[in-house]
Design a protein around this motif. Structure first.
Motif, PDB file in Angstrom:
ATOM      1  N   VAL A  10       0.851  -1.196   0.000  1.00 26.68           N
ATOM      2  CA  VAL A  10       0.000   0.000   0.000  1.00 26.68           C
ATOM      3  C   VAL A  10       0.888   1.247   0.000  1.00 26.68           C
ATOM      4  N   ALA A  21      -6.752   3.435   2.873  1.00 24.81           N
ATOM      5  CA  ALA A  21      -6.140   2.311   2.156  1.00 24.81           C
ATOM      6  C   ALA A  21      -5.300   1.459   3.097  1.00 24.81           C
ATOM      7  N   ALA A  25      -5.748  -2.365   3.873  1.00 24.61           N
ATOM      8  CA  ALA A  25      -4.623  -3.238   3.541  1.00 24.61           C
ATOM      9  C   ALA A  25      -4.261  -4.132   4.717  1.00 24.61           C
ATOM     10  N   VAL A 121      -2.907  -2.130  -2.800  1.00 24.72           N
ATOM     11  CA  VAL A 121      -4.053  -1.402  -2.259  1.00 24.72           C
ATOM     12  C   VAL A 121      -3.801   0.090  -2.440  1.00 24.72           C
ATOM     13  N   THR A 151      -6.682  -3.272  -5.227  1.00 23.16           N
ATOM     14  CA  THR A 151      -7.830  -2.861  -4.431  1.00 23.16           C
ATOM     15  C   THR A 151      -7.824  -1.348  -4.310  1.00 23.16           C
ATOM     16  N   PRO A 289     -14.646  -0.878  -0.534  1.00 23.28           N
ATOM     17  CA  PRO A 289     -13.429  -1.241  -1.282  1.00 23.28           C
ATOM     18  C   PRO A 289     -13.748  -2.160  -2.461  1.00 23.28           C
ATOM     19  N   THR A 291     -11.775  -4.692  -5.312  1.00 27.45           N
ATOM     20  CA  THR A 291     -10.580  -5.356  -5.787  1.00 27.45           C
ATOM     21  C   THR A 291     -10.797  -5.797  -7.227  1.00 27.45           C
TER      22      THR A 291
END
Length: 294
Positions: A10, A21, A25, A121, A151, A289, A291
């Protein structure tokens, strides 16, 4: 450790989006039993005419020392956001060329490409379409340049990933990207014992005669998912705009701390900017979120 993801990366810069984030993460690293790595991109410092290599050391260079302090502050904020999550490795990244242009997206992409079995992320802001056109988006630039799952977490999302993950929403369409997303979703669901909701959005008026029927698409997704002890649900939607339907479904599940895992088709950045895509619109507008798996 997850067979598919062993490292969660991240980028952090001290912003609210990076904090959201980092929080998510940490949750993903725990979910996938993976290592967590925080990265901070150092901006270039213009060299002075009288510059000597020895003067570029932090103890002699106030500009570089300020940057290192900024990096540490970014790491501290990220670690605070993760709170009780896993221990994180902190890495500072610098451009390996002499350009004075700050290109954090390229530096992050180069770093991620050197890793294996990783998930990236990214924190992002919700911007209007006009602002996106004018300002661009670092997260969007990165999303289209790496070959690993990505993500995206918005700083103003309803669920910032700070709570436990309780439901996975898996849009499916029968494609190879969709099956790859299902494999990752199954891995996540088994590790934290949460249900998976399969979502297929058929065109208004039904599926074209030459297309796979919803039953076949759901069956293929179940096969790619594997066993999910907490259960698999199937949701059939009908909407002219699939992205809107998926985002609306996520909003209705907001009290269940959902995350969306979906495949991405291979359109380039320019094509997506002109035509749009389901995954691109979901990433930009989802209240949780998202992904994206290629």
């Amino acid at each position: 450790m997850s067979e598919k993801i062993s490292l969660v990366i991240v980028p952090v810069d001290g912003s609210p989006a990076a904090g959201a984030a980092a929080r998510h993460a940490g949750l993903l690293a725990q979910t996938l039993h993976a290592r967590l790595q925080l990265v901070h991109v150092m901006p270039p410092i213009p060299a002075e005419l009288s510059d000597l290599p020895a003067n570029r050391k932090p103890e002699n260079d106030p500009d570089r020392a300020d940057q290192l302090r900024a990096a540490e502050r970014a790491f501290e904020k990220a670690r605070a956001a993760i709170d009780q999550g896993p221990e994180a490795e902190c890495v500072t990244l610098e451009a390996d060329d002499e350009s004075l242009v700050h290109r954090p997206a390229r530096v992050v992409v180069d770093h991620v490409r050197r890793q294996s079995d990783c998930l990236l992320v990214l924190g992002a802001r919700h911007l209007s379409d006009l602002l996106k056109l004018v300002e661009g988006s670092v997260s969007n630039q990165i999303l289209h340049r790496v070959q690993c799952p990505v993500t995206v977490v918005h700083d103003d999302a309803v669920n910032e990933g700070s709570a436990a993950l309780r439901r996975i929403l898996l849009p499916v369409d029968g494609s190879g990207h969709s099956r790859a997303a299902a494999a990752l979703a199954g891995d996540m669901a088994r590790n934290v014992d949460v249900p998976v909701e399969l979502i297929f959005c058929q065109p208004v008026g039904g599926v074209d005669p030459g297309d796979d029927k919803p039953e076949a698409i759901f069956a293929a997704a179940r096969e790619a998912l594997g066993e999910v002890p907490a259960g698999i649900e199937e949701t059939l939607l009908s909407h002219a705009r699939p992205a809107e339907a998926i985002v609306r479904q996520a909003a209705e599940r907001a009290d269940q701390s959902p995350t969306i895992v979906m495949g991405r088709h291979g359109r380039g950045t320019l094509t997506e900017a002109l035509l749009g895509s389901v995954s691109h619109r979901v990433v930009e507008t989802a209240p949780c979120p998202v992904t994206v798996v290629i």
